[in-house]
Design a protein around this motif. Structure first.
Motif, short mmCIF file in Angstrom:
data_model
loop_
_atom_site.label_atom_id
_atom_site.label_comp_id
_atom_site.label_asym_id
_atom_site.label_seq_id
_atom_site.Cartn_x
_atom_site.Cartn_y
_atom_site.Cartn_z
N PHE A 252 0.88 -1.27 0.00
CA PHE A 252 -0.02 0.13 0.06
C PHE A 252 0.79 1.34 -0.04
O PHE A 252 0.14 2.43 -0.25
CB PHE A 252 -1.09 -0.21 1.18
CG PHE A 252 -2.07 -1.02 1.07
CD1 PHE A 252 -3.28 -0.58 0.17
CD2 PHE A 252 -2.06 -2.39 1.44
CE1 PHE A 252 -4.35 -1.29 0.10
CE2 PHE A 252 -3.03 -3.24 1.43
CZ PHE A 252 -4.28 -2.81 0.61
N GLY A 253 2.20 0.98 0.38
CA GLY A 253 3.18 2.33 0.02
C GLY A 253 3.21 2.60 -1.23
O GLY A 253 3.11 3.79 -1.49
N PHE A 254 3.08 1.63 -2.14
CA PHE A 254 3.11 2.42 -3.64
C PHE A 254 1.77 2.86 -4.09
O PHE A 254 1.89 3.96 -4.99
CB PHE A 254 2.99 0.93 -4.61
CG PHE A 254 4.58 0.46 -4.77
CD1 PHE A 254 5.66 1.18 -5.20
CD2 PHE A 254 4.68 -0.76 -4.50
CE1 PHE A 254 6.78 0.78 -5.40
CE2 PHE A 254 6.05 -1.41 -4.75
CZ PHE A 254 7.12 -0.52 -4.87
N VAL A 255 0.74 2.63 -3.37
CA VAL A 255 -0.62 3.20 -3.78
C VAL A 255 -0.41 4.99 -3.16
O VAL A 255 -0.84 5.76 -3.77
CB VAL A 255 -1.60 2.81 -2.88
CG1 VAL A 255 -2.95 3.43 -3.11
CG2 VAL A 255 -1.79 0.97 -3.29
N GLY A 256 0.25 5.03 -2.05
CA GLY A 256 0.49 6.26 -1.52
C GLY A 256 1.42 7.11 -2.25
O GLY A 256 1.67 8.59 -2.23
N ALA A 257 2.22 6.39 -3.11
CA ALA A 257 3.27 7.06 -3.70
C ALA A 257 3.12 8.00 -4.93
O ALA A 257 3.38 8.70 -5.64
CB ALA A 257 4.43 6.12 -4.37
N THR A 258 1.63 7.81 -5.18
CA THR A 258 0.95 8.42 -6.24
C THR A 258 0.96 10.13 -5.86
O THR A 258 0.81 11.03 -6.74
CB THR A 258 -0.56 8.05 -6.49
OG1 THR A 258 -1.24 8.07 -5.20
CG2 THR A 258 -0.57 6.77 -7.06
N GLY A 259 1.00 10.10 -4.76
CA GLY A 259 1.16 11.72 -4.40
C GLY A 259 2.18 12.49 -4.76
O GLY A 259 2.43 13.70 -5.07
N ALA A 260 3.52 11.76 -5.22
CA ALA A 260 4.65 12.14 -5.79
C ALA A 260 4.42 12.84 -7.09
O ALA A 260 5.23 13.56 -7.39
CB ALA A 260 5.81 11.32 -5.62
N VAL A 261 3.46 12.16 -7.76
CA VAL A 261 3.06 12.75 -9.11
C VAL A 261 2.78 14.07 -9.10
O VAL A 261 2.96 14.80 -10.17
CB VAL A 261 1.96 11.79 -9.71
CG1 VAL A 261 1.65 12.16 -11.09
CG2 VAL A 261 2.45 10.27 -9.92
N VAL A 262 2.06 14.59 -7.96
CA VAL A 262 1.58 15.99 -7.93
C VAL A 262 2.50 17.06 -7.80
O VAL A 262 2.38 18.41 -7.76
CB VAL A 262 0.30 15.93 -7.48
CG1 VAL A 262 -0.89 14.96 -7.99
CG2 VAL A 262 0.47 15.86 -5.81
N SER A 263 3.44 16.65 -6.85
CA SER A 263 4.65 17.43 -6.11
C SER A 263 5.15 18.43 -7.34
O SER A 263 5.04 19.60 -7.12
CB SER A 263 5.67 16.62 -5.60
OG SER A 263 5.00 15.74 -4.50
N PRO A 264 5.66 17.96 -8.51
CA PRO A 264 6.21 18.91 -9.33
C PRO A 264 5.20 19.99 -9.89
O PRO A 264 5.55 21.03 -9.95
CB PRO A 264 6.86 18.26 -10.72
CG PRO A 264 7.05 16.89 -9.85
CD PRO A 264 6.00 16.72 -8.81
N TRP A 265 3.98 19.47 -10.11
CA TRP A 265 2.78 20.45 -10.47
C TRP A 265 2.55 21.46 -9.54
O TRP A 265 2.08 22.64 -9.87
CB TRP A 265 1.39 19.41 -10.88
CG TRP A 265 0.47 20.31 -11.44
CD1 TRP A 265 0.27 20.88 -12.56
CD2 TRP A 265 -0.66 21.02 -10.53
NE1 TRP A 265 -1.01 21.70 -12.75
CE2 TRP A 265 -1.36 21.82 -11.32
CE3 TRP A 265 -0.78 20.95 -9.21
CZ2 TRP A 265 -2.43 22.40 -11.05
CZ3 TRP A 265 -1.90 21.69 -8.68
CH2 TRP A 265 -2.54 22.29 -9.40
N ALA A 266 2.34 20.98 -8.30
CA ALA A 266 2.04 21.82 -7.11
C ALA A 266 3.22 22.89 -7.19
O ALA A 266 2.90 24.20 -6.76
CB ALA A 266 2.08 20.97 -5.77
N GLY A 267 4.58 22.63 -7.32
CA GLY A 267 5.49 23.50 -7.32
C GLY A 267 5.48 24.59 -8.47
O GLY A 267 5.45 25.75 -8.05
N ARG A 268 5.26 23.93 -9.77
CA ARG A 268 5.16 24.85 -10.92
C ARG A 268 4.00 25.88 -10.68
O ARG A 268 3.97 27.00 -10.88
CB ARG A 268 4.92 23.95 -12.09
CG ARG A 268 5.97 23.32 -12.43
CD ARG A 268 5.99 22.83 -13.89
NE ARG A 268 5.01 21.87 -14.05
CZ ARG A 268 5.03 20.63 -13.89
NH1 ARG A 268 6.31 20.15 -13.62
NH2 ARG A 268 4.08 19.75 -14.16
N SER A 269 2.77 25.27 -10.22
CA SER A 269 1.61 26.11 -9.87
C SER A 269 2.03 27.17 -8.83
O SER A 269 1.35 28.49 -9.23
CB SER A 269 0.68 25.32 -9.03
OG SER A 269 -0.61 26.00 -9.38
#
Length: 392
Positions: A252-269
């Protein structure tokens, strides 16, 4: 090849990897908590304190060690902390009782703060235009390390035993130390005063920067909310109706790792249009996630959706907050990062404690309720947010 922000892409990737590897040590214990109570013949509450001590250590390291990144060469500080991390991980592997595990969990937490020295270093090497994107990338690596560590830990424990996790981790950090020595550039000190003066200056920053105070409160509450979940997840999944083993729980750690996908977008935004949009999205996602988790006993798919929502939500709110903090005072980035991240992990530690007791008293409904309460508390600064100060 140089990226637009003046820091080479290979260096960004290496620092991202380093953030993930060093912080992973902090979370290897989480999927094992239900196992430790059997191995050492202790209660679930006593076992959960292994995780709590590691997060307490992280808070201690953040507050007392990370500020030194403004006073001494950050490269030197990184190397020293990594070598100490290797020794602490070896200590975990050789522990024979719960008390010894408490001690080395505290030390692992302290030495895992290396990633929080990489963040202000990356901010220093980056241009103002792309700083949020770079920080978001590093924090994405940090989040990936946190979440994948649980999968790695559960898998290795099932096949090689829990001690092997810490032996392998110590070797990985030692290898990373060598490459850090070869790759990381030196960074001159920005503060020339005594250590006592350095520490006192943080209180001045807290008083002078309302944005710092508000961001720190939000970060503490939101990380506390997610820690309520992750510190009790193993107990929930090992019990009916799921009754999963360590390897499955770790996945289930891999499921939570989906949060990493939005990190660069959050920074760019945050770079382009400010913090408010990603932060609002993050809060809505976390609230929705905990509401979904209330009924996750119906099917594991609902549980997975809840994990994705709360982890992505945390990153959407956390990255803009951290980016704002790193623009408030260019010569004090390590100290600003210290104030914010110390609050962040104090919140995580308290969240783990509250999660443990919520589980003991009210089971899964208590865990989800506590998560909701903390997310609502974290949203309060949005109603009192001060006008953003210009970078200095």
């Amino acid at each position: 090849m140089k990226s637009p922000q003046g820091i080479s892409k290979p260096l960004i990737y290496f620092m991202t990897l380093a953030c993930g590897v060093v912080v992973a040590s902090l979370y290897y214990c989480q999927p094992l908590l239900a196992t430790f109570d059997d191995i050492f013949n202790v209660s679930e509450t006593a076992s959960s304190w292994i995780n709590i001590f590691s997060q307490m250590g992280y808070g201690v390291g953040l507050f007392f060690i990370v500020p030194l990144g403004d006073r001494i060469d950050r490269k030197k500080l990184i190397i020293i902390l990594m070598l100490c991390s290797v020794l602490s991980l070896l200590g975990m592997a050789m522990s024979n009782n719960i008390q010894t595990l408490y001690v080395f969990s505290l030390l692992v937490g302290i030495t895992s703060t290396t990633g929080q020295i990489f963040v202000p270093l990356a901010a220093h090497l980056s241009s103002e235009k792309e700083r949020g994107k770079v920080i978001g990338t590093l924090m994405g690596g940090l989040l990936t390390g946190i979440l994948v560590s649980r999968t790695f830990s559960g898998f290795i424990a099932d096949h090689l035993g829990w001690r092997a996790i810490y032996l392998i981790a110590s070797g990985g950090v030692l290898l990373l130390t060598y490459f850090s020595y070869r790759i990381i550039p030196s960074s001159p000190a920005a503060f020339s005063g005594k250590y006592s003066e350095l520490m006192k200056s943080m209180w001045v920053l807290i008083k002078q920067q309302p944005m710092l105070r508000q961001s720190a409160w939000m970060g503490a509450c939101l990380f506390g909310a997610i820690s309520v979940f992750w510190s009790t997840m193993a107990f929930y999944l090992e019990a009916p109706p799921f009754s999963y083993g360590l390897s499955v729980i770790g996945l289930f750690g891999f499921v939570g790792a989906t949060g990493a996908v939005v990190s660069p977008w959050a920074g760019r935004s945050s770079d382009r249009s400010g913090y408010k949009k990603p932060v609002m999205l993050g809060l809505v996602a976390m609230l929705s996630g905990f509401l979904v988790l209330f009924v996750s006993h119906q099917t594991i798919l609902i549980f997975v959706i809840g994990i994705i929502l709360i982890d992505m939500g945390l990153q959407l709110a956390h990255i803009p907050n951290l980016s704002i903090v790193n623009t408030l005072h260019a010569a004090a980035r390590a100290r600003l990062n210290t104030v914010y991240m110390t609050s962040f992990f104090i919140g995580g530690t308290l969240g783990s404690v509250m999660g443990s007791y919520a589980w003991q008293l009210y089971a899964w409904e208590g865990v989800c309720t506590m998560g909701l309460v903390l997310v609502v508390a974290g949203s309060m600064p949005l109603f009192f947010r001060s006008v953003r100060r210009r970078p200095t």
